[in-house]
Design an enzyme around this catalytic site. Sequence first.
Site, short mmCIF file in Angstrom:
data_model
loop_
_atom_site.label_atom_id
_atom_site.label_comp_id
_atom_site.label_asym_id
_atom_site.label_seq_id
_atom_site.Cartn_x
_atom_site.Cartn_y
_atom_site.Cartn_z
N HIS A 17 0.86 -1.30 0.18
CA HIS A 17 -0.01 0.40 -0.54
C HIS A 17 0.76 0.94 0.11
O HIS A 17 1.13 2.18 -0.67
CB HIS A 17 -0.97 0.34 1.36
CG HIS A 17 -1.75 -0.92 1.25
ND1 HIS A 17 -2.00 -2.26 2.35
CD2 HIS A 17 -3.11 -1.59 0.64
CE1 HIS A 17 -3.39 -2.78 2.54
NE2 HIS A 17 -3.29 -2.14 0.82
N LYS A 41 -15.14 -8.02 7.56
CA LYS A 41 -16.34 -8.46 8.68
C LYS A 41 -15.68 -9.08 10.07
O LYS A 41 -16.48 -8.52 11.03
CB LYS A 41 -17.00 -10.00 8.75
CG LYS A 41 -17.92 -9.92 7.13
CD LYS A 41 -18.77 -11.02 6.69
CE LYS A 41 -18.84 -11.13 5.41
NZ LYS A 41 -18.58 -12.31 4.58
N ARG A 90 -1.67 -5.49 -8.58
CA ARG A 90 -0.45 -6.13 -8.06
C ARG A 90 -0.82 -7.46 -9.42
O ARG A 90 0.84 -7.94 -9.53
CB ARG A 90 -0.25 -7.08 -6.90
CG ARG A 90 -0.24 -6.23 -5.59
CD ARG A 90 -0.99 -6.75 -4.02
NE ARG A 90 -2.84 -7.33 -4.72
CZ ARG A 90 -2.97 -7.63 -4.27
NH1 ARG A 90 -3.01 -8.25 -3.03
NH2 ARG A 90 -4.78 -7.87 -3.95
N SER A 128 -3.27 -7.64 2.95
CA SER A 128 -2.99 -7.58 4.11
C SER A 128 -3.76 -8.88 4.97
O SER A 128 -2.77 -9.31 6.05
CB SER A 128 -4.37 -6.80 4.59
OG SER A 128 -4.01 -5.46 4.08
#
Length: 161
Positions: A17, A41, A90, A128
């Site tokens: 990022h 979530k 990516r 992530s």
Amino acid sequence: MKVAIYPGSFDPITNGHMDIVDRASKVFDKVIVAVLINGGKNPMFDLDERVELVKKSLVNNKKVEVDSFTGLLTDYIKENDVDVIVKGLRAVSDFESEFQMATMNRKLNENAETFFLTTDMKYAHLSSSLVKEVFRLGGDIEEFVSKPVLDAMIDKGVGDE
Ligand code: PNS
């Protein structure tokens, strides 16, 4: 002044990022890194923590402003006079969903332009969720995240989500 927005969940921000933000800040006058309020979530970090980690990780980039948002991205860009949406690619596999989002965003706001920046190949494998998984399983993530993120993950501990 050209303003870009780089939206995401950033749970947590990774070096991939940060690479995209660095590249975007060479092209635009201001880059708003916008953290999605309902990002995922079962996030590892709550909104305030994610925002704080983005701020700490990008502290040296004077073109960066950090914000959070909920609702439609197209509403945010209208309300905040943002010129372009920046997204990182990516690999080819990112393209399909990003193309869909760019097209939907343009449907919602005909002025919503999306700029795609390709990440450095050394970050092509980074996400992530993968960083969190490697960390949980005891792998070394030092080269994938900034020092503030690494420290925050160690503080949080494995399995504490
Ligand atoms: O880091 P992420 O979770 O891949 O980022 C996804 C994000 C935040 C860019 C996307 O979910 C988004 O733009 N959400 C805001 C809500 C919205 O406008 N949805 C319609 C997108 S076409």
